[in-house]
Every structure is written in C-alpha cells, then in structure tokens.
Design an enzyme around this catalytic site. Structure first.
Site, PDB file in Angstrom:
ATOM      1  N   HIS A  12      13.463  12.212  29.505  1.00  0.00           N
ATOM      2  CA  HIS A  12      14.266  11.802  30.668  1.00  0.00           C
ATOM      3  C   HIS A  12      13.590  10.665  31.428  1.00  0.00           C
ATOM      4  CE1 HIS A  12      17.056  15.550  31.248  1.00  0.00           C
ATOM      5  NE2 HIS A  12      17.578  14.643  30.456  1.00  0.00           N
ATOM      6  N   ARG A  25      16.042  29.717  28.096  1.00  0.00           N
ATOM      7  CA  ARG A  25      16.853  28.490  27.942  1.00  0.00           C
ATOM      8  C   ARG A  25      16.020  27.223  28.075  1.00  0.00           C
ATOM      9  NH1 ARG A  25      22.862  26.996  30.371  1.00  0.00           N
ATOM     10  NH2 ARG A  25      22.808  24.863  29.631  1.00  0.00           N
ATOM     11  N   ARG A  52      36.171  23.524  46.167  1.00  0.00           N
ATOM     12  CA  ARG A  52      35.280  24.645  45.801  1.00  0.00           C
ATOM     13  C   ARG A  52      35.451  25.096  44.349  1.00  0.00           C
ATOM     14  NH1 ARG A  52      36.206  26.429  51.205  1.00  0.00           N
ATOM     15  NH2 ARG A  52      34.392  25.821  52.428  1.00  0.00           N
ATOM     16  N   HIS A 112      20.626   8.265  25.337  1.00  0.00           N
ATOM     17  CA  HIS A 112      19.987   9.539  25.678  1.00  0.00           C
ATOM     18  C   HIS A 112      19.199  10.086  24.472  1.00  0.00           C
ATOM     19  CE1 HIS A 112      19.432  13.428  27.638  1.00  0.00           C
ATOM     20  NE2 HIS A 112      19.876  14.010  26.529  1.00  0.00           N
ATOM     21  N   LYS A 166      26.045  23.324  32.040  1.00  0.00           N
ATOM     22  CA  LYS A 166      25.298  22.437  32.948  1.00  0.00           C
ATOM     23  C   LYS A 166      26.163  21.224  33.235  1.00  0.00           C
ATOM     24  CE  LYS A 166      20.390  23.139  31.944  1.00  0.00           C
ATOM     25  NZ  LYS A 166      19.165  22.489  31.452  1.00  0.00           N
ATOM     26  N   ASN A 217      14.799  22.289  26.630  1.00  0.00           N
ATOM     27  CA  ASN A 217      14.247  21.101  27.300  1.00  0.00           C
ATOM     28  C   ASN A 217      13.122  20.450  26.512  1.00  0.00           C
ATOM     29  OD1 ASN A 217      15.977  21.540  29.444  1.00  0.00           O
ATOM     30  ND2 ASN A 217      14.508  22.850  30.527  1.00  0.00           N
ATOM     31  N   LYS A 250      22.474  26.446  20.021  1.00  0.00           N
ATOM     32  CA  LYS A 250      22.453  26.256  21.478  1.00  0.00           C
ATOM     33  C   LYS A 250      23.117  27.445  22.169  1.00  0.00           C
ATOM     34  CE  LYS A 250      23.278  23.609  25.505  1.00  0.00           C
ATOM     35  NZ  LYS A 250      23.486  22.357  26.181  1.00  0.00           N
ATOM     36  N   GLU A 307      19.049  29.343  32.989  1.00  0.00           N
ATOM     37  CA  GLU A 307      17.723  28.772  32.742  1.00  0.00           C
ATOM     38  C   GLU A 307      16.618  29.408  33.593  1.00  0.00           C
ATOM     39  OE1 GLU A 307      17.703  24.564  31.452  1.00  0.00           O
ATOM     40  OE2 GLU A 307      16.083  24.331  32.896  1.00  0.00           O
ATOM     41  N   GLU A 357      19.505  15.497  19.189  1.00  0.00           N
ATOM     42  CA  GLU A 357      19.621  16.843  19.765  1.00  0.00           C
ATOM     43  C   GLU A 357      19.758  17.886  18.645  1.00  0.00           C
ATOM     44  OE1 GLU A 357      19.010  17.479  22.883  1.00  0.00           O
ATOM     45  OE2 GLU A 357      19.890  15.985  24.225  1.00  0.00           O
ATOM     46  N   HIS A 392      12.430  16.722  26.693  1.00  0.00           N
ATOM     47  CA  HIS A 392      13.220  16.172  27.795  1.00  0.00           C
ATOM     48  C   HIS A 392      12.395  15.798  29.025  1.00  0.00           C
ATOM     49  CE1 HIS A 392      16.548  17.235  25.288  1.00  0.00           C
ATOM     50  NE2 HIS A 392      17.441  16.864  26.179  1.00  0.00           N
TER      51      HIS A 392
HETATM   52  N1  LIG Z   1      25.049  19.223  30.024  1.00  0.00           N
HETATM   53  C1  LIG Z   1      24.196  19.312  29.037  1.00  0.00           C
HETATM   54  O1  LIG Z   1      23.789  20.405  28.640  1.00  0.00           O
HETATM   55  C2  LIG Z   1      23.712  18.057  28.369  1.00  0.00           C
HETATM   56  C3  LIG Z   1      22.963  18.130  27.180  1.00  0.00           C
HETATM   57  C4  LIG Z   1      22.577  16.947  26.563  1.00  0.00           C
HETATM   58  C5  LIG Z   1      22.905  15.715  27.127  1.00  0.00           C
HETATM   59  N2  LIG Z   1      23.614  15.683  28.288  1.00  0.00           N
HETATM   60  C6  LIG Z   1      23.998  14.389  28.895  1.00  0.00           C
HETATM   61  O2  LIG Z   1      24.871  13.715  28.023  1.00  0.00           O
HETATM   62  C7  LIG Z   1      24.802  12.315  28.307  1.00  0.00           C
HETATM   63  C8  LIG Z   1      24.772  11.528  27.013  1.00  0.00           C
HETATM   64  O3  LIG Z   1      25.967  11.779  26.312  1.00  0.00           O
HETATM   65  P1  LIG Z   1      26.490  10.808  25.163  1.00  0.00           P
HETATM   66  O4  LIG Z   1      25.391  10.470  24.275  1.00  0.00           O
HETATM   67  O5  LIG Z   1      27.716  11.433  24.614  1.00  0.00           O
HETATM   68  O6  LIG Z   1      26.811   9.447  25.958  1.00  0.00           O
HETATM   69  P2  LIG Z   1      28.149   8.769  26.524  1.00  0.00           P
HETATM   70  O7  LIG Z   1      29.037   9.729  27.179  1.00  0.00           O
HETATM   71  O8  LIG Z   1      27.656   7.625  27.336  1.00  0.00           O
HETATM   72  O9  LIG Z   1      28.882   8.227  25.210  1.00  0.00           O
HETATM   73  C9  LIG Z   1      28.273   7.237  24.434  1.00  0.00           C
HETATM   74  C10 LIG Z   1      29.229   6.048  24.163  1.00  0.00           C
HETATM   75  O10 LIG Z   1      30.215   6.443  23.202  1.00  0.00           O
HETATM   76  C11 LIG Z   1      31.522   6.085  23.671  1.00  0.00           C
HETATM   77  N3  LIG Z   1      32.457   6.994  23.028  1.00  0.00           N
HETATM   78  C12 LIG Z   1      32.691   8.283  23.344  1.00  0.00           C
HETATM   79  N4  LIG Z   1      33.475   8.861  22.425  1.00  0.00           N
HETATM   80  C13 LIG Z   1      33.781   7.901  21.524  1.00  0.00           C
HETATM   81  C14 LIG Z   1      34.534   7.892  20.312  1.00  0.00           C
HETATM   82  N5  LIG Z   1      35.077   9.012  19.810  1.00  0.00           N
HETATM   83  N6  LIG Z   1      34.634   6.724  19.630  1.00  0.00           N
HETATM   84  C15 LIG Z   1      34.026   5.590  20.086  1.00  0.00           C
HETATM   85  N7  LIG Z   1      33.270   5.554  21.196  1.00  0.00           N
HETATM   86  C16 LIG Z   1      33.143   6.702  21.901  1.00  0.00           C
HETATM   87  C17 LIG Z   1      31.404   6.162  25.167  1.00  0.00           C
HETATM   88  O11 LIG Z   1      32.395   5.421  25.811  1.00  0.00           O
HETATM   89  C18 LIG Z   1      30.011   5.575  25.378  1.00  0.00           C
HETATM   90  O12 LIG Z   1      30.081   4.182  25.364  1.00  0.00           O
HETATM   91  C19 LIG Z   1      23.572  12.091  29.158  1.00  0.00           C
HETATM   92  O13 LIG Z   1      23.973  11.818  30.476  1.00  0.00           O
HETATM   93  C20 LIG Z   1      22.849  13.429  29.095  1.00  0.00           C
HETATM   94  O14 LIG Z   1      22.114  13.703  30.255  1.00  0.00           O
HETATM   95  C21 LIG Z   1      24.026  16.824  28.903  1.00  0.00           C
END
Ligand SMILES: NC(=O)c1ccc[n+]([C@@H]2O[C@H](COP(=O)([O-])OP(=O)(O)OC[C@H]3O[C@@H](n4cnc5c(N)ncnc54)[C@H](O)[C@@H]3O)[C@@H](O)[C@H]2O)c1
Length: 351
Positions: free
Chosen positions: A238, A227, A113, A254, A135, A231, A213, A223, A177, A234
């Site tokens: 998405h 907020r 939980r 992404h 999120k 999006n 942000k 949201e 972003e 997105h």
């Molecule tokens: N929660 C939220 O508000 C929010 C907002 C925007 C995006 N997201 C989510 O975030 C995700 C995308 O995140 P992302 O772009 O970070 O992708 P990711 O986590 O897949 O990372 C991208 C790549 O970089 C590598 N990596 C990470 N740190 C590294 C470093 N310091 N050096 C070398 N390689 C490294 C990872 O292993 C991966 O291969 C999506 O799932 C998206 O939906 C969430």
C-alpha cells in the site's frame, strides 16, 4: 460452477446474470442505480442490461482510476443519488473494478444510514478479491482505504466473460492477489498458478481464489484475527502504491504494488517467521516471471516508511505485517522496526 455462500450473501458465478434478474424481480426495489466508470460502462454495462432485460435505470458514472477513489467522487455519488430521488428502498449496483466496488459499497453503506448494494466485479482483481468480504472504502491524502466501513453486499455476481475486454496489464495485476491466496493458504494452488497464464486464466482458478478468500472472511468477518493473513504484502504494498500514485507518471496498479510488497514481506518473513531461503527464492523467481522490475530509489525508502506509519493496520504506533512461515501458511501481527522494513525494501531494490 457452484455459488459460494459468504457471510450473509451469495457469490454467484458465471450464471449469465440469471440470479441477478431473479433477485431484482423478487426484491421490488423502488429504484435501481448502476455505478460505473467509463470503461465498465462501455464494455460491461450493455451486456448486463441486456441480460437483465431492463429498460429503465439510473446511471451514475465516475472517472476511472485509483486517484478518484476519494471523498470528492463519493460526494458526487451521494449527490446523484439525491438528485435521482433515491430512498432507503433503493439499490445500488456497482459495476466495475475494485475502485468502483470499494467506493460504491462505501457510498451505499453510508447513504441514508445504508441502502442495499450488490457487486458486479469486472476486473480480475475485483472478482478474486475486492468484491468479496465486505470491506468498502476510499483513500484520503494518499492513504489507502483509510476511510471505510465493513458492509456486506446483498449479493456478488461474477461473470468471467467480462474479463475479455480487460487490458493485459490489469489481468496481470489481478493475478497478484491470486498468487497471494496461494502463498497464505494453499501451497499446491501457488504451484498451479506458477504454470498458469494471467492473460488466459481458467475460470476454475478464479473460483478457487474466491473460495480461499471466502473461507478466511467467514471465520473472521471484521478482521479481529485470522483475516489479517489477507494483508500479506499489503503493508509495504500500500505504501508503494500510494507513493507511486503521487510520484510516477504512470502509476503502478494495485496488484503490481502488492507484488512488490509480497517480495519485501517474504524477505521479512525469512528474518522473523522462519520462511526458508528456498521458499523465498521460489517466490522471487515466480514474481519475476510475471512482473517487471519497478525502480524504487534508495532515496525514497524513508518516504515509504513514513507512509507505512499511517497504515490503518498499525497498533500503538507499531508497523504491523502479516508474514509467511512457509509457502501456503501465514502468521499475523508481526510488528516490524523501521530498520527491518528498510532492509526488506533494499532487498527488493537489489534482487
Ligand atoms: N475491498 C477489498 O477487499 C479489496 C481487496 C483488494 C483490492 N481492493 C481495492 O481494489 C482496487 C483495485 O481494483 P482494480 O484493480 O479492479 O482497479 P480499477 O477498479 O481501477 O480497474 C482497473 C481498470 O480496468 C478498467 N476496467 C474495469 N473493468 C473492465 C473491463 N471489463 N474491461 C476493460 N476495462 C475494465 C477500469 O476502468 C480501470 O481503468 C484498489 O483500490 C484496492 O484497494 C479492495
């Protein structure tokens, strides 16, 4: 640079993890777990562990990639927590990009939980966007973030030095972003970013994006209204991301998918919320300088619309978009018809 206060937690910026070290010594957790993928384990964990001066910790590793942000990997995390004897006074430290911070936050917020978690984002995208705002979530059946919670971390610790090992493509992905933050909330910032280089990004810009942000999520943590401006790009983005994960040999990141979504939704904004043709042109030109054109076949447009129909932002079966009124201002809750969405995708295909 100053710490940013978010909903119930600090976002500590470039302090060499001194605040995380203090946090751990004050909180006296029964056990501390690190969640990593193979890249954050290799490139980021050693620096973190050294800065914290800790020898004993439990490590949970998952395979990198959006395709692994799912319930199977989540079950793997829960099982490891159980096997390693996690109790309700344990802490999960998520070290990685948005996949790790989203999935780790979700796993922690549902385990027994809810146990405490902190975020150590290691990609540009997760530093400027994914790790702030509470999120958490996973994908299911190619639907992005369809399962998730709002759960606030105890703290977010950002170190822009960790970006030194990030591949160029991932830096450009995160930059999308940042451009979004300018488009929805700060015209001058958008113009500043136009001149910036994603490969060599100034930490002050990262800090500024987080502030944008954070200002939004502070006003509307769950949201209910404002907020939704975050999006922008997105709804279509998405769908493009999910489609690419299923169909492309090398899937879009992404940020790349969201960049396409922003071009399409900027076009929609000219039809529905009065974005000027000049601002649309400005947006298209800017994105073209940073992002290669991605081929979307006309034949795929209807599949993309199908994916949009399952977007979690929809209400009463209508596809919901956040749209720009001008560069720097965004309006929420615009329902778009399938025809309008098709037109916007065709705009991208032909631009
Ligand atoms: N929660 C939220 O508000 C929010 C907002 C925007 C995006 N997201 C989510 O975030 C995700 C995308 O995140 P992302 O772009 O970070 O992708 P990711 O986590 O897949 O990372 C991208 C790549 O970089 C590598 N990596 C990470 N740190 C590294 C470093 N310091 N050096 C070398 N390689 C490294 C990872 O292993 C991966 O291969 C999506 O799932 C998206 O939906 C969430």
């Amino acid at each position: 640079m100053e710490t940013i206060q978010s909903i119930s937690y600090p976002v500590v910026f470039n302090d060499g993890f001194a605040a995380l070290k203090r946090f751990l010594s004050e909180k006296k957790y029964s056990k501390v777990f690190f969640l990593v993928d193979e890249n954050s384990e290799k490139y980021c964990l050693p620096l973190l562990v050294e800065s914290l001066g800790i020898q004993e910790y439990d490590l949970i590793e998952v395979t990198s990639g959006e395709e692994n942000k799912n319930i199977d990997f989540c079950i793997g995390i829960w099982k490891m927590l159980i096997d390693f004897g996690a109790d309700r006074n344990s802490l999960l430290i998520n070290v990685g990009g948005g996949v790790i911070t989203d999935m780790g936050g979700f796993a922690a917020s549902t385990f027994k939980r809810g146990i405490d978690f902190v975020q150590v984002p290691t990609t540009l995208l997760s530093q400027v966007d994914a790790s702030v705002g509470g999120k958490t979530g996973i994908d299911m059946d190619h639907l992005k973030n369809i399962i998730g919670t709002f759960a606030q971390p105890k703290a977010v610790f950002i170190d822009t030095n960790l970006l030194k090992t990030l591949p160029q493509r991932q830096l450009v992905s995160g930059f999308a972003e940042m451009l979004k933050h300018g488009l929805i909330a700060d015209r001058n910032y958008f113009y500043l970013l136009k001149e910036a280089s994603p490969e060599n990004i100034d930490p002050a810009l990262i800090h500024h994006s987080i502030k944008i942000k954070n200002k939004v999520v502070l006003q509307d943590p769950e949201e209910k209204g404002l907020r939704k401006i975050l999006n922008f790009g997105h709804t279509i983005g998405h769908a493009v991301e999910s489609f690419s994960l299923q169909n492309d040999q090398i899937a879009l990141t992404h940020g790349e998918a969201i960049a396409i979504g922003m071009i399409c939704e900027a076009f929609l904004s000219t039809q529905k919320t009065g974005l000027s043709a000049a601002d649309l042109q400005e947006i298209v030109t800017t994105f073209k300088t940073f992002y290669e054109k991605h081929t979307i076949k006309e034949a795929s447009v209807l599949d993309l619309i199908e994916l949009m129909k399952s977007d979690k932002k929809n209400a009463s079966g209508h596809i919901n978009c956040s749209l720009l009124t001008q560069i720097g201002q965004c309006a929420i809750d615009y329902f778009c018809t399938e025809e309008e969405l098709c037109q916007s995708l065709k705009f991208y295909i032909n631009c």
